[in-house]
Design a protein around this motif. Structure first.
Motif, PDB file in Angstrom:
ATOM      1  N   VAL A  52       0.861  -1.180   0.000  1.00 29.98           N
ATOM      2  CA  VAL A  52       0.000   0.000   0.000  1.00 29.98           C
ATOM      3  C   VAL A  52       0.899   1.231   0.000  1.00 29.98           C
ATOM      4  O   VAL A  52       1.811   1.350   0.814  1.00 29.98           O
ATOM      5  N   THR A  53       0.674   2.124  -0.922  1.00 31.71           N
ATOM      6  CA  THR A  53       1.469   3.339  -1.017  1.00 31.71           C
ATOM      7  C   THR A  53       0.977   4.342   0.021  1.00 31.71           C
ATOM      8  O   THR A  53      -0.215   4.601   0.122  1.00 31.71           O
ATOM      9  N   GLN A  54       1.911   4.872   0.767  1.00 29.93           N
ATOM     10  CA  GLN A  54       1.559   5.871   1.773  1.00 29.93           C
ATOM     11  C   GLN A  54       1.140   7.155   1.058  1.00 29.93           C
ATOM     12  O   GLN A  54       1.806   7.604   0.141  1.00 29.93           O
ATOM     13  N   THR A  55       0.041   7.730   1.493  1.00 32.60           N
ATOM     14  CA  THR A  55      -0.462   8.926   0.830  1.00 32.60           C
ATOM     15  C   THR A  55      -0.293  10.170   1.704  1.00 32.60           C
ATOM     16  O   THR A  55      -0.918  11.185   1.454  1.00 32.60           O
ATOM     17  N   ALA A  56       0.540  10.071   2.731  1.00 32.83           N
ATOM     18  CA  ALA A  56       0.737  11.219   3.617  1.00 32.83           C
ATOM     19  C   ALA A  56       1.367  12.367   2.839  1.00 32.83           C
ATOM     20  O   ALA A  56       2.154  12.173   1.929  1.00 32.83           O
ATOM     21  N   ALA A  72      20.652   4.964   4.136  1.00 33.84           N
ATOM     22  CA  ALA A  72      19.966   6.234   4.400  1.00 33.84           C
ATOM     23  C   ALA A  72      19.025   6.581   3.242  1.00 33.84           C
ATOM     24  O   ALA A  72      17.881   6.983   3.462  1.00 33.84           O
ATOM     25  N   GLN A  73      19.508   6.411   2.035  1.00 32.80           N
ATOM     26  CA  GLN A  73      18.674   6.690   0.861  1.00 32.80           C
ATOM     27  C   GLN A  73      17.470   5.747   0.824  1.00 32.80           C
ATOM     28  O   GLN A  73      16.336   6.177   0.585  1.00 32.80           O
ATOM     29  N   ASP A  74      17.720   4.472   1.096  1.00 36.88           N
ATOM     30  CA  ASP A  74      16.632   3.487   1.111  1.00 36.88           C
ATOM     31  C   ASP A  74      15.612   3.812   2.199  1.00 36.88           C
ATOM     32  O   ASP A  74      14.404   3.649   1.999  1.00 36.88           O
ATOM     33  N   ALA A  75      16.093   4.276   3.354  1.00 37.96           N
ATOM     34  CA  ALA A  75      15.196   4.600   4.468  1.00 37.96           C
ATOM     35  C   ALA A  75      14.246   5.735   4.101  1.00 37.96           C
ATOM     36  O   ALA A  75      13.049   5.693   4.435  1.00 37.96           O
ATOM     37  N   ILE A  76      14.743   6.742   3.404  1.00 41.55           N
ATOM     38  CA  ILE A  76      13.893   7.866   2.986  1.00 41.55           C
ATOM     39  C   ILE A  76      12.850   7.385   1.978  1.00 41.55           C
ATOM     40  O   ILE A  76      11.670   7.734   2.068  1.00 41.55           O
ATOM     41  N   GLN A  77      13.262   6.563   1.023  1.00 41.80           N
ATOM     42  CA  GLN A  77      12.317   6.043   0.032  1.00 41.80           C
ATOM     43  C   GLN A  77      11.243   5.189   0.700  1.00 41.80           C
ATOM     44  O   GLN A  77      10.060   5.301   0.377  1.00 41.80           O
ATOM     45  N   GLU A  78      11.636   4.353   1.644  1.00 40.36           N
ATOM     46  CA  GLU A  78      10.661   3.508   2.338  1.00 40.36           C
ATOM     47  C   GLU A  78       9.727   4.340   3.208  1.00 40.36           C
ATOM     48  O   GLU A  78       8.505   4.134   3.197  1.00 40.36           O
ATOM     49  N   PHE A  82       8.305   6.300  -1.648  1.00 35.83           N
ATOM     50  CA  PHE A  82       8.884   6.878  -2.856  1.00 35.83           C
ATOM     51  C   PHE A  82       8.306   8.253  -3.175  1.00 35.83           C
ATOM     52  O   PHE A  82       8.436   8.748  -4.282  1.00 35.83           O
ATOM     53  N   GLY A  83       7.662   8.884  -2.174  1.00 34.61           N
ATOM     54  CA  GLY A  83       7.252  10.283  -2.331  1.00 34.61           C
ATOM     55  C   GLY A  83       8.478  11.158  -2.492  1.00 34.61           C
ATOM     56  O   GLY A  83       8.475  12.151  -3.211  1.00 34.61           O
ATOM     57  N   ILE A  84       9.549  10.793  -1.785  1.00 36.02           N
ATOM     58  CA  ILE A  84      10.877  11.387  -1.999  1.00 36.02           C
ATOM     59  C   ILE A  84      11.738  10.226  -2.475  1.00 36.02           C
ATOM     60  O   ILE A  84      12.166   9.392  -1.691  1.00 36.02           O
ATOM     61  N   ALA A  85      11.930  10.148  -3.762  1.00 34.16           N
ATOM     62  CA  ALA A  85      12.655   9.022  -4.346  1.00 34.16           C
ATOM     63  C   ALA A  85      14.142   9.310  -4.501  1.00 34.16           C
ATOM     64  O   ALA A  85      14.949   8.393  -4.575  1.00 34.16           O
ATOM     65  N   VAL A  86      14.513  10.586  -4.547  1.00 31.62           N
ATOM     66  CA  VAL A  86      15.906  10.959  -4.800  1.00 31.62           C
ATOM     67  C   VAL A  86      16.415  11.860  -3.687  1.00 31.62           C
ATOM     68  O   VAL A  86      15.751  12.837  -3.318  1.00 31.62           O
ATOM     69  N   THR A  87      17.574  11.490  -3.157  1.00 32.10           N
ATOM     70  CA  THR A  87      18.294  12.364  -2.225  1.00 32.10           C
ATOM     71  C   THR A  87      19.655  12.641  -2.850  1.00 32.10           C
ATOM     72  O   THR A  87      20.077  11.938  -3.765  1.00 32.10           O
ATOM     73  N   THR A  88      20.328  13.675  -2.352  1.00 33.67           N
ATOM     74  CA  THR A  88      21.667  13.968  -2.856  1.00 33.67           C
ATOM     75  C   THR A  88      22.676  13.745  -1.731  1.00 33.67           C
ATOM     76  O   THR A  88      22.307  13.585  -0.568  1.00 33.67           O
TER      77      THR A  88
END
Length: 135
Positions: A52-56, A72-78, A82-88
């Protein structure tokens, strides 16, 4: 009185006399209208249901300092579905090295403090060093 018979009638009479069945009637064609099928409903057992995709609209930034850069990148996506799919990321030593293999780097800093609210528009940047280096 002469009887005129067609060649087909003569052939049919000859075949019938020999015990052969008479020629078959031509097939009858009929047009049938089939109503469209209703869309199918698929029910998944709990073990194979799609995630289920989080809709927050917003999330709370975790503390990722000390974790591997890839983790860290995977944690943000999870966290964000994937609302924030890319970090720098950038080289925290100032040597301006590229983080090509993210698994070889660890997070020393993050530009968004832990506990802050993040949204899809938040730009997250990690300061990282190679695994064998100190922050």
């Amino acid at each position: 009185m002469r009887l005129a018979m067609s060649a087909a009638a003569v052939a049919a009479a000859a075949l019938t006399a020999c015990g052969a069945p008479p020629p078959a009637e031509p097939p009858v064609t009929e047009t049938v209208t089939v109503p469209p099928r209703a869309p199918e409903t698929i029910t998944y057992p709990p073990s194979v249901a799609p995630p289920v995709t989080q809709t927050a609209a917003s999330w709370t930034m975790p503390n990722l300092v000390g974790t591997g850069l890839q983790e860290a990148q995977d944690a943000i996506q999870e966290l964000t579905g994937f609302g924030i799919a890319v970090t720098t990321s950038h080289d925290a030593t100032g040597a301006n090295r590229m983080q090509v293999a993210d698994r070889n780097w660890k997070v020393c800093t993050q530009n968004v403090p832990p506990g802050a609210t993040i949204t899809r528009d938040t730009r997250i940047d990690f300061g990282a060093v190679k695994l064998e280096e100190s922050c």
